[in-house]
Design a protein around this motif. Structure first.
Motif, PDB file in Angstrom:
ATOM      1  N   GLY A   1       0.725  -1.178   0.140  1.00  0.00           N
ATOM      2  CA  GLY A   1      -0.019  -0.021  -0.333  1.00  0.00           C
ATOM      3  C   GLY A   1       0.672   1.324  -0.076  1.00  0.00           C
ATOM      4  O   GLY A   1       0.486   2.129  -0.907  1.00  0.00           O
ATOM      5  N   PRO A   2       1.910   1.474   0.804  1.00  0.00           N
ATOM      6  CA  PRO A   2       2.629   2.529   0.935  1.00  0.00           C
ATOM      7  C   PRO A   2       3.402   2.834  -0.497  1.00  0.00           C
ATOM      8  O   PRO A   2       3.407   4.006  -0.892  1.00  0.00           O
ATOM      9  CB  PRO A   2       3.669   2.459   1.994  1.00  0.00           C
ATOM     10  CG  PRO A   2       2.799   1.402   2.950  1.00  0.00           C
ATOM     11  CD  PRO A   2       2.245   0.639   2.123  1.00  0.00           C
ATOM     12  N   PHE A   3       3.812   1.794  -1.090  1.00  0.00           N
ATOM     13  CA  PHE A   3       4.532   1.892  -2.453  1.00  0.00           C
ATOM     14  C   PHE A   3       3.634   2.417  -3.369  1.00  0.00           C
ATOM     15  O   PHE A   3       3.777   3.259  -4.435  1.00  0.00           O
ATOM     16  CB  PHE A   3       5.225   0.894  -2.799  1.00  0.00           C
ATOM     17  CG  PHE A   3       6.248   0.330  -1.801  1.00  0.00           C
ATOM     18  CD1 PHE A   3       7.685   1.085  -2.292  1.00  0.00           C
ATOM     19  CD2 PHE A   3       6.176  -0.555  -0.788  1.00  0.00           C
ATOM     20  CE1 PHE A   3       8.746   0.809  -1.198  1.00  0.00           C
ATOM     21  CE2 PHE A   3       7.438  -0.810  -0.089  1.00  0.00           C
ATOM     22  CZ  PHE A   3       8.667  -0.009  -0.350  1.00  0.00           C
ATOM     23  N   ALA A   4       2.430   1.770  -3.541  1.00  0.00           N
ATOM     24  CA  ALA A   4       1.609   2.148  -4.300  1.00  0.00           C
ATOM     25  C   ALA A   4       1.018   3.655  -4.156  1.00  0.00           C
ATOM     26  O   ALA A   4       0.717   4.430  -5.158  1.00  0.00           O
ATOM     27  CB  ALA A   4       0.268   1.338  -4.421  1.00  0.00           C
ATOM     28  N   LEU A   5       0.786   4.126  -3.029  1.00  0.00           N
ATOM     29  CA  LEU A   5       0.147   5.325  -2.777  1.00  0.00           C
ATOM     30  C   LEU A   5       1.645   6.470  -3.186  1.00  0.00           C
ATOM     31  O   LEU A   5       1.150   7.533  -3.420  1.00  0.00           O
ATOM     32  CB  LEU A   5      -0.066   5.486  -1.319  1.00  0.00           C
ATOM     33  CG  LEU A   5      -0.479   6.897  -0.731  1.00  0.00           C
ATOM     34  CD1 LEU A   5      -1.834   7.437  -1.445  1.00  0.00           C
ATOM     35  CD2 LEU A   5      -0.823   6.873   0.727  1.00  0.00           C
TER      36      LEU A   5
ATOM     37  N   THR B   1      -2.753   3.857   6.918  1.00  0.00           N
ATOM     38  CA  THR B   1      -2.466   3.338   7.840  1.00  0.00           C
ATOM     39  C   THR B   1      -3.734   2.903   8.907  1.00  0.00           C
ATOM     40  O   THR B   1      -3.956   1.898   9.500  1.00  0.00           O
ATOM     41  CB  THR B   1      -1.450   4.242   9.014  1.00  0.00           C
ATOM     42  OG1 THR B   1      -0.335   4.447   8.222  1.00  0.00           O
ATOM     43  CG2 THR B   1      -1.266   3.462  10.198  1.00  0.00           C
ATOM     44  N   VAL B   2      -4.837   3.862   9.030  1.00  0.00           N
ATOM     45  CA  VAL B   2      -5.873   3.467   9.636  1.00  0.00           C
ATOM     46  C   VAL B   2      -6.430   2.405   9.016  1.00  0.00           C
ATOM     47  O   VAL B   2      -7.012   1.611   9.576  1.00  0.00           O
ATOM     48  CB  VAL B   2      -6.881   4.641   9.601  1.00  0.00           C
ATOM     49  CG1 VAL B   2      -8.444   4.323  10.120  1.00  0.00           C
ATOM     50  CG2 VAL B   2      -6.294   5.708  10.703  1.00  0.00           C
ATOM     51  N   LEU B   3      -6.480   2.350   7.556  1.00  0.00           N
ATOM     52  CA  LEU B   3      -7.269   1.317   6.723  1.00  0.00           C
ATOM     53  C   LEU B   3      -6.594   0.049   6.975  1.00  0.00           C
ATOM     54  O   LEU B   3      -7.168  -1.048   7.064  1.00  0.00           O
ATOM     55  CB  LEU B   3      -6.994   1.824   5.168  1.00  0.00           C
ATOM     56  CG  LEU B   3      -7.756   0.465   4.373  1.00  0.00           C
ATOM     57  CD1 LEU B   3      -9.282   0.371   4.503  1.00  0.00           C
ATOM     58  CD2 LEU B   3      -7.139   0.943   2.801  1.00  0.00           C
ATOM     59  N   VAL B   4      -5.300   0.002   7.220  1.00  0.00           N
ATOM     60  CA  VAL B   4      -4.509  -1.101   7.409  1.00  0.00           C
ATOM     61  C   VAL B   4      -5.067  -1.656   8.718  1.00  0.00           C
ATOM     62  O   VAL B   4      -4.910  -2.853   8.865  1.00  0.00           O
ATOM     63  CB  VAL B   4      -2.927  -1.109   7.166  1.00  0.00           C
ATOM     64  CG1 VAL B   4      -2.215  -2.339   7.611  1.00  0.00           C
ATOM     65  CG2 VAL B   4      -2.736  -0.788   5.895  1.00  0.00           C
TER      66      VAL B   4
ATOM     67  N   ARG C   1      -3.170  -4.425  14.824  1.00  0.00           N
ATOM     68  CA  ARG C   1      -1.801  -3.353  14.913  1.00  0.00           C
ATOM     69  C   ARG C   1      -0.799  -3.519  14.323  1.00  0.00           C
ATOM     70  O   ARG C   1      -0.169  -2.653  13.761  1.00  0.00           O
ATOM     71  CB  ARG C   1      -1.710  -3.764  16.512  1.00  0.00           C
ATOM     72  CG  ARG C   1      -0.613  -2.736  17.203  1.00  0.00           C
ATOM     73  CD  ARG C   1      -0.353  -3.363  18.472  1.00  0.00           C
ATOM     74  NE  ARG C   1      -1.745  -3.567  19.201  1.00  0.00           N
ATOM     75  CZ  ARG C   1      -1.597  -4.072  20.390  1.00  0.00           C
ATOM     76  NH1 ARG C   1      -0.377  -4.827  20.787  1.00  0.00           N
ATOM     77  NH2 ARG C   1      -2.528  -4.168  21.514  1.00  0.00           N
ATOM     78  N   TRP C   2      -0.018  -4.736  14.209  1.00  0.00           N
ATOM     79  CA  TRP C   2       1.326  -4.762  13.654  1.00  0.00           C
ATOM     80  C   TRP C   2       1.350  -4.582  12.133  1.00  0.00           C
ATOM     81  O   TRP C   2       2.344  -3.876  11.813  1.00  0.00           O
ATOM     82  CB  TRP C   2       1.949  -6.130  14.277  1.00  0.00           C
ATOM     83  CG  TRP C   2       2.054  -6.395  15.649  1.00  0.00           C
ATOM     84  CD1 TRP C   2       1.085  -7.262  16.421  1.00  0.00           C
ATOM     85  CD2 TRP C   2       2.946  -5.325  16.266  1.00  0.00           C
ATOM     86  NE1 TRP C   2       1.758  -6.974  17.756  1.00  0.00           N
ATOM     87  CE2 TRP C   2       2.711  -6.021  17.776  1.00  0.00           C
ATOM     88  CE3 TRP C   2       3.810  -4.434  16.216  1.00  0.00           C
ATOM     89  CZ2 TRP C   2       3.383  -5.381  18.807  1.00  0.00           C
ATOM     90  CZ3 TRP C   2       4.306  -3.735  17.282  1.00  0.00           C
ATOM     91  CH2 TRP C   2       4.333  -4.418  18.774  1.00  0.00           C
ATOM     92  N   PRO C   3       0.430  -4.964  11.302  1.00  0.00           N
ATOM     93  CA  PRO C   3       0.347  -4.509   9.900  1.00  0.00           C
ATOM     94  C   PRO C   3       0.450  -3.077   9.927  1.00  0.00           C
ATOM     95  O   PRO C   3       1.119  -2.330   9.145  1.00  0.00           O
ATOM     96  CB  PRO C   3      -0.737  -5.174   9.567  1.00  0.00           C
ATOM     97  CG  PRO C   3      -0.949  -6.376  10.232  1.00  0.00           C
ATOM     98  CD  PRO C   3      -0.644  -5.961  11.521  1.00  0.00           C
ATOM     99  N   ALA C   4      -0.439  -2.274  10.666  1.00  0.00           N
ATOM    100  CA  ALA C   4      -0.544  -0.976  10.695  1.00  0.00           C
ATOM    101  C   ALA C   4       0.689  -0.284  11.019  1.00  0.00           C
ATOM    102  O   ALA C   4       0.950   0.708  10.553  1.00  0.00           O
ATOM    103  CB  ALA C   4      -1.853  -0.626  11.551  1.00  0.00           C
TER     104      ALA C   4
ATOM    105  N   ALA D   1      -0.238   7.517  13.918  1.00  0.00           N
ATOM    106  CA  ALA D   1      -0.324   6.279  13.040  1.00  0.00           C
ATOM    107  C   ALA D   1      -0.304   5.144  14.108  1.00  0.00           C
ATOM    108  O   ALA D   1      -1.343   4.307  13.989  1.00  0.00           O
ATOM    109  CB  ALA D   1       0.643   6.116  11.889  1.00  0.00           C
ATOM    110  N   ALA D   2       0.913   4.714  14.750  1.00  0.00           N
ATOM    111  CA  ALA D   2       0.779   4.025  15.516  1.00  0.00           C
ATOM    112  C   ALA D   2      -0.347   3.927  16.928  1.00  0.00           C
ATOM    113  O   ALA D   2      -0.693   2.771  17.161  1.00  0.00           O
ATOM    114  CB  ALA D   2       2.251   3.822  16.457  1.00  0.00           C
ATOM    115  N   GLY D   3      -0.463   5.111  17.155  1.00  0.00           N
ATOM    116  CA  GLY D   3      -1.586   5.209  18.245  1.00  0.00           C
ATOM    117  C   GLY D   3      -2.806   4.834  17.918  1.00  0.00           C
ATOM    118  O   GLY D   3      -3.719   4.091  18.497  1.00  0.00           O
ATOM    119  N   VAL D   4      -3.185   5.447  16.416  1.00  0.00           N
ATOM    120  CA  VAL D   4      -4.592   4.988  15.980  1.00  0.00           C
ATOM    121  C   VAL D   4      -4.649   3.433  15.533  1.00  0.00           C
ATOM    122  O   VAL D   4      -5.675   2.752  15.875  1.00  0.00           O
ATOM    123  CB  VAL D   4      -4.777   5.577  14.619  1.00  0.00           C
ATOM    124  CG1 VAL D   4      -5.997   5.058  13.724  1.00  0.00           C
ATOM    125  CG2 VAL D   4      -4.903   7.320  15.057  1.00  0.00           C
TER     126      VAL D   4
END
Length: 843
Positions: A399-403, A427-430, A436-439, A479-482
């Motif tokens: 996802g990050p690379f595509a974005l 990140t929220v979508l992930v 948690r860990w994939p995000a 991002a980590a908190g969310v």
């Protein structure tokens, strides 16, 4: 307005004050003390009258009445006897400030305004008159059974506890047992002819000591309630150590038993102390300990003489301290934390929090073998499916690379803030998809890509402007908190759904157990279905092996060692489960199921014991009635037979032919009567032991009824049984005994000259046989009792044990017939026997 600024209702009359002199036993001097207070009040100018005083012939008490105004009593006549009671109307008309009313628990004469004297006192208090009264501790309703167990005497006159407990003032009047016995011996309590019997029965030293303790304990509880009310009314939060109360914080962990026993030892050091165990539930409602563990600890507390309480609070330490303050505790017992030292350094343990919040309450910290050993923490399993995990990791990496590719194409139109928001949304979508860990991985990869491609200088992992560096750091943290919040919310949602499902399942099980709908087999089947197992078996230890009490499913295991999961029900029973391995999280519900199975088995055991006790009680009642009846009803014909035989065989008597014939006739009548009594007793014994074995066959009633009614004088019985009636399926001999007993009973009650009618008719698939008499009949309320053994519903019914109808009903049931009791139109009783028809081809 009152002195404290509150409004006072001027129109509402002041309610009178109630003062109670509570006696530990009769004769301690409560009436004397009440009269002494009346003299003191009168000397101070108070308007005091005597409404009712019982002196019981005691001269000292009667002398105390002198000098006080006495309201005349009201006279009532009951069953020809004139009795006197408190004249409440006269007292209300006199309207004194204070009235003396003795013996609060007294029952008024029928016809009085109220049934009990304490109700009269209530009327006086409502009118604003102060009342001074007396009552003994044995007359308190809650202590009635205890007093009976101690003294062997059940008090017929009692007063509800709340009447005395709500009094404005309670004065305990007490004497040591030996001093009271001396008063009794000197004749200051009862008349001389009653002294010896009283001292050897009710007034024994042990009885008086126990009554004295009951009075002190009951009054201590009342004083404790008054203290709690005073602290509540005056908003006093700090504990007042009026009584030693030890609160033990129970977590459900393995150390709780040690804490409870230590708390019990501390509580036993002071007389009158209390032991209270408290378990705190988190406010989210999710259970924190297995129900079976808490139930075992509850039983342990009760065995130690304490009480178990459950409260809900935001945190354990605060909940324990709040509970301790609420019960006015003097000490809290907590255990040393099971957490490891590094975890305790990061967050405060419950014991430390309790000590910090306890204030003036002592805190006793107890070490145990599990202290500092580290709590057994299992890695929480993610509530997400493996497929969602896989998709989440793909989004986190790709996802990050595509974005980045998309944003690179729009670089000229978008700035860094927009890029940060889009990466944060990714990140929220992930987190929503994969947890948690994939995000977190997505956030870290996004941070690197944002730094490399979109932050000046581009193409390097350095940041030129501090503002951009701060934005990147904030992005990673947010991002980590969310991601953590989303993952935690998903876990809590899953736990809540699971807890709701568990609660629903357990509620259904508990409801069925309490209502008695389910059996042990049904619960075992429900357990297997709920957890989709292959089989489940309830096993009981028998010698060196196991016996299956209930099974469900294919090939249930009959050996706990061969099962995948074993649940302990009690010391002798287990539930063996086979099938898929069950996760640890299911143990809580499984143990709750096992607990319900244990409760059900205990209920079945208690029901069996109750049924056995009922049978024994019936047998005992039958035996008692039999002995009472035999002592008279069998002795009478035997005595007549003996007298007749003696007259016939006496050598010194010269009997005429008529006298000899009369004696022979009396002998025959008494012998027949004795034979009927013995036959009925034997029949009843056979029925109760289940030894009646009917031989059913097709039979005509015109072969049975004539045999049942023979032997009666002409005109006593009129029979109408048509020969054309179809055959019935019955045992001829037993049905004959049924009809004979019914006819005998009808003849006994029929007036002279009114024959008993016996008729039969076809009704549907049965024949109804009616035995009709014109006797006095039976009241509707007594018809259900006519078939009970030894029931003589009319004392003038003549001789007999009262077994005829009981035997008839039992024999009728044995042959498949029914007996009903109805009124005869115009007066009398009709017994209807319904006998089924024989089917075609029945031999």
């Amino acid at each position: 307005m009152s002195s404290d600024g509150t409004e006072v209702d001027e129109e509402r009359p002041r309610r009178g004050r109630l003062t109670v002199y509570l006696g530990a036993a009769p004769g301690v001097g409560k009436t004397y003390a009440m009269l002494d207070e009346a003299h003191r009040r009168s000397a101070r100018g108070t308007d005091v009258v005597v409404g009712l005083i019982e002196t019981h012939g005691r001269a000292a008490t009667a002398a105390q009445v002198d000098g006080l105004e006495v309201i005349p009593r009201r006279s009532l006549t009951h069953r020809g006897v004139t009795l006197t009671e408190l004249d409440t109307t006269a007292v209300l008309a006199r309207a004194p400030q204070v009235v003396l009313v003795d013996e609060l628990a007294h029952t008024n004469v029928p016809g009085s305004t109220h049934a009990k004297r304490w109700q009269d006192v209530h009327d006086l208090l409502a009118a604003g008159i102060d009342v001074v009264t007396t009552v003994n501790v044995q007359h308190l309703e809650s202590l009635n059974a205890d007093v009976e167990a101690i003294t062997g005497v059940r008090q017929q006159e009692t007063v509800p506890d709340h009447v005395v407990r709500d009094a404005d003032q309670i004065q305990l009047v007490d004497l040591p047992p030996e001093a009271l016995r001396r008063r009794l011996a000197h004749g200051n309590v009862y008349r001389s002819e009653q002294i010896d019997a009283s001292m050897s029965a009710f007034f024994r030293v042990g009885n008086l000591t126990a009554l004295r303790e009951l009075a002190l304990l009951w009054l201590a509880d009342r004083v404790d309630d008054a203290l709690a009310s005073y602290r509540r009314d005056h908003r006093i939060d700090t504990p007042w150590p009026a009584r030693e109360r030890v609160v033990v914080a129970v977590t459900g962990g393995p150390e709780s038993d040690t804490l409870l026993r230590r708390g019990a030892r501390i509580a036993q050091r002071a007389a009158g102390s209390e032991l209270l165990a408290v378990h705190v539930l988190a406010s989210d409602g999710l259970p924190s300990a297995a129900p079976t563990v808490l139930d075992a600890q509850r039983r342990l507390v009760e065995s130690l003489g304490g009480t178990f309480h459950t409260v809900v609070a935001e945190d354990v330490g605060g909940g324990v301290v709040d509970f301790a303050r609420g019960v006015n505790a003097t000490m809290i017992v907590v255990g040393v934390s099971r957490r490891s030292r590094w975890r305790e350094a990061l967050s405060e343990s419950n014991g430390t929090e309790v000590a910090r919040l306890a204030g003036s309450i002592d805190v006793h910290l107890v070490t145990h073998e599990h202290a500092r050993g580290g709590e057994s923490r299992h890695r929480s399993r993610s509530p997400l499916s493996p497929r969602r995990h896989a998709v989440g990791w793909v989004l986190a990496v790709a996802g990050p690379f595509a974005l980045t590719v998309v944003l690179a194409a729009l670089r000229d139109n978008l700035g860094l803030p927009t890029d940060l928001l889009l990466f944060l949304a990714l990140t929220v979508l992930v987190a929503l998809v994969g947890g948690r860990w994939p995000a977190v991985v997505s956030a870290v990869v996004g941070f690197v890509l944002l730094n490399w491609f979109f932050t000046e200088p581009r193409g390097r992992l350095t940041v030129e402007q501090p503002e951009n560096a701060l934005a990147l750091v904030v992005f990673v943290l947010v991002a980590a908190g969310v991601a953590s919040v989303v993952d935690l919310a998903a876990r809590r949602t899953t736990e809540a759904f699971r807890a709701r499902a568990e609660a629903s399942a357990l509620a259904a099980v508990s409801r069925s157990v309490l209502s008695g709908e389910d059996t042990a087999a049904a619960l075992v089947a429900r357990l297997r279905e709920t957890f989709t197992l292959e089989s489940a078996a309830l096993l009981e230890r028998s010698g060196d092996g196991w016996v299956a009490l209930a099974t469900d499913g294919a090939d249930p295991s009959r050996d706990p060692a061969a099962a995948q999961t074993v649940l302990v029900v009690d010391d002798r029973r287990v539930i063996a489960l086979t099938g898929r391995p069950l996760p640890a999280g299911d143990r809580r519900v499984l143990e709750a199921f096992a607990s319900q199975v244990g409760i059900l088995l205990e209920q079945e055991h208690l029901r069996a014991q109750a049924e056995q006790a009922r049978v024994l009680e019936q047998a005992d009642a039958t035996r008692t009635a039999l002995l009472a009846a035999v002592s008279h009803d069998l002795r009478t014909p035997l005595a007549t037979i003996r007298a007749s035989v003696d007259g016939l065989t006496a050598s010194d008597l010269h009997l005429s032919g008529a006298d000899r014939a009369a004696l022979v006739g009396t002998l025959a009548t008494s012998t027949a009567r004795l034979e009927r009594l013995i036959d009925n007793l034997l029949d009843l014994s056979r029925l109760q032991t289940g030894s009646v074995r009917p031989m059913l066959r097709a039979t005509s009633l015109d072969e049975i009824v004539p045999l049942a009614v023979e032997g009666y004088a002409p005109g006593q019985v009129r029979m109408d049984v048509p020969e054309s009636l179809p055959l019935v399926l019955t045992d001829p001999g037993l049905l004959e005994r049924v009809v004979a007993n019914l006819v005998s009973n009808a003849v006994r009650y029929s007036p002279h000259g009114s024959p008993v009618a016996v008729s039969a008719a076809l009704l549907g698939d049965a024949i109804t046989l009616r035995v009709i008499d014109r006797g006095p009949g039976i009241a509707d309320g007594l018809k259900g009792q006519v078939f009970r053994p030894f029931q003589r519903l009319d004392d003038s019914s003549g001789p007999g044990l009262g077994l005829g109808l009981a035997v008839a009903e039992g024999l009728a049931t044995a042959v498949g017939a029914d007996i009903a009791v109805d009124d005869t139109p115009g007066g009398g009783l009709t017994m209807t026997v319904t006998v089924p028809l024989a089917e075609a081809g029945t031999p």
